[in-house]
Motif scaffolding. Sequence first.
Motif, PDB file in Angstrom:
ATOM      1  N   GLY A  53      -0.170  -5.967   3.601  1.00  0.00           N
ATOM      2  CA  GLY A  53       0.935  -5.542   4.462  1.00  0.00           C
ATOM      3  C   GLY A  53       1.848  -6.623   5.001  1.00  0.00           C
ATOM      4  O   GLY A  53       2.539  -6.388   5.992  1.00  0.00           O
ATOM      5  N   LEU A  54       1.870  -7.789   4.384  1.00  0.00           N
ATOM      6  CA  LEU A  54       2.620  -8.891   4.996  1.00  0.00           C
ATOM      7  C   LEU A  54       4.140  -8.744   4.883  1.00  0.00           C
ATOM      8  O   LEU A  54       4.870  -9.415   5.592  1.00  0.00           O
ATOM      9  N   THR A  55       4.596  -7.866   4.001  1.00  0.00           N
ATOM     10  CA  THR A  55       6.039  -7.605   3.928  1.00  0.00           C
ATOM     11  C   THR A  55       6.270  -6.103   4.098  1.00  0.00           C
ATOM     12  O   THR A  55       5.375  -5.286   3.852  1.00  0.00           O
ATOM     13  N   ARG A  56       7.493  -5.757   4.485  1.00  0.00           N
ATOM     14  CA  ARG A  56       7.833  -4.336   4.598  1.00  0.00           C
ATOM     15  C   ARG A  56       7.651  -3.644   3.240  1.00  0.00           C
ATOM     16  O   ARG A  56       7.155  -2.524   3.160  1.00  0.00           O
ATOM     17  N   LEU A  69      -7.153  -5.508   8.321  1.00  0.00           N
ATOM     18  CA  LEU A  69      -5.788  -6.007   8.419  1.00  0.00           C
ATOM     19  C   LEU A  69      -5.778  -7.137   9.431  1.00  0.00           C
ATOM     20  O   LEU A  69      -6.269  -6.960  10.558  1.00  0.00           O
ATOM     21  N   VAL A  82      -0.788  -8.849   9.684  1.00  0.00           N
ATOM     22  CA  VAL A  82       0.203  -7.769   9.803  1.00  0.00           C
ATOM     23  C   VAL A  82       0.119  -7.079  11.167  1.00  0.00           C
ATOM     24  O   VAL A  82       1.129  -6.624  11.705  1.00  0.00           O
ATOM     25  N   ASN A 112       3.017  -6.089  13.991  1.00  0.00           N
ATOM     26  CA  ASN A 112       3.160  -4.639  13.741  1.00  0.00           C
ATOM     27  C   ASN A 112       1.895  -3.909  14.202  1.00  0.00           C
ATOM     28  O   ASN A 112       1.099  -3.449  13.381  1.00  0.00           O
ATOM     29  N   TRP A 156       1.236  -0.589  12.431  1.00  0.00           N
ATOM     30  CA  TRP A 156       1.429  -0.599  10.973  1.00  0.00           C
ATOM     31  C   TRP A 156       0.811   0.635  10.309  1.00  0.00           C
ATOM     32  O   TRP A 156       1.446   1.288   9.484  1.00  0.00           O
ATOM     33  N   ILE A 210       8.775  -1.300   9.982  1.00  0.00           N
ATOM     34  CA  ILE A 210       7.799  -2.372   9.697  1.00  0.00           C
ATOM     35  C   ILE A 210       8.543  -3.704   9.555  1.00  0.00           C
ATOM     36  O   ILE A 210       9.562  -3.795   8.871  1.00  0.00           O
ATOM     37  N   ASP A 230       8.527  -7.700   8.360  1.00  0.00           N
ATOM     38  CA  ASP A 230       7.823  -8.683   7.532  1.00  0.00           C
ATOM     39  C   ASP A 230       7.037  -9.607   8.469  1.00  0.00           C
ATOM     40  O   ASP A 230       7.503  -9.921   9.564  1.00  0.00           O
ATOM     41  N   TYR A 231       5.884 -10.047   8.004  1.00  0.00           N
ATOM     42  CA  TYR A 231       5.104 -11.008   8.789  1.00  0.00           C
ATOM     43  C   TYR A 231       5.834 -12.350   8.839  1.00  0.00           C
ATOM     44  O   TYR A 231       6.362 -12.823   7.830  1.00  0.00           O
TER      45      TYR A 231
END
Length: 336
Positions: free
Chosen positions: A274-277, A302, A305, A309, A312, A324, A326-327
Amino acid sequence: MTAATAALVQPVTLAGLPLTSQFVMAPMTRERSPRGVPTAENAAYYRRRAENGVGLIITEGVLVDHPSAGHQPDVPRLTAGAAGAGWRHVTSEVHAAGGRIAAQLWHLGSEREPVDGYPSWTPATMTGRDFDTIIAAYAESARVAVRAGFDAVEVHAAHGYLLDEFLWPVTNPTLAHRDFPAEVVRAIRAEIPSCMPLIVRFSQFKERDYSARIAETPAELATILEGLRAAGADVLHASQRRFWEPVFGGSDRNLAGWAKHLTGLPSITVGSIGLTRGFASSARLRELLERREQGEYDLIALGRVLLGNPAWVTHVGAGRFAEINDYRKEDEVRYF
Ligand SMILES: Cc1cc2nc3c(=O)[nH]c(=O)nc-3n(C[C@H](O)[C@H](O)[C@H](O)COP(=O)(O)O)c2cc1C
């Protein structure tokens, strides 16, 4: 909601503990507990994740009750002053939101940094008596964790810290006392209710060497994990930097997959989820869920992220991808 995420949140049972979802918050050191005592702010931080689809929270590493365990004053403890009461508040807030929470017990070993005024810190070799006092320190912390309302205990035996130093041939070339982590598990098992999940976190990589390995073959890994299982571990949390990476040649299985396959215990996977949208609508998310459906691992942790978020899981489940972020590295100093 897409077909891939429609069934994103599913209630599960982990070693007898019912969870509202298969998502876990990975342990993340935040250094926000002055003099080792968790505050109302810490409770709100964990509660926010529990309210948003995280079934099991694993706390940041909590230092066990021994002067050698760690040096950072704002890393939480269980046994210092009002720490137990502080954790009691954290656990009740998480429970009020329908979540469950495990305390991660931590001793830094030789990863402990030099303290101001003692720049020449060198780690000492443990002798017979040290083994006993450190085992007792873990057991005492586990006992306090039960009283503070935790639902489970996780032993941090990963990333090159004390217990992992016994597993890794670079820090333990003769493999003497390689069963020390299992001895710690046995002592904790004796202190906590028999129905309480006891999770062990382990890894191949180390903080100081990402290519490090404790096991070159499945058979070597089986020996280590079987020792932990026999000592009373009932969940294995296999720490990897990227969940999709295979561990041994000839198989796509990840580390959590091997842990489950070799021991029959439920396992938790983790690593760069989940590090990016874009991840939320990617083939990688589908792969993550499909591999779980196929029984490779049971729970999904997780980490980063959830710093930026906290919602998330809620956002992905509802298909609200635009919400969401991005990390970003700066998320590590945010705390909400
Ligand atoms: C700020 C930060 C602190 C962490 N502290 C811990 C810790 O106390 N104990 C631990 O086992 N892992 C710790 N980790 C590792 C995470 O639990 C997790 O395994 C790692 O971040 C990879 O997952 P991710 O890619 O989802 O972030 C930490 C990671 C971060 C980013």
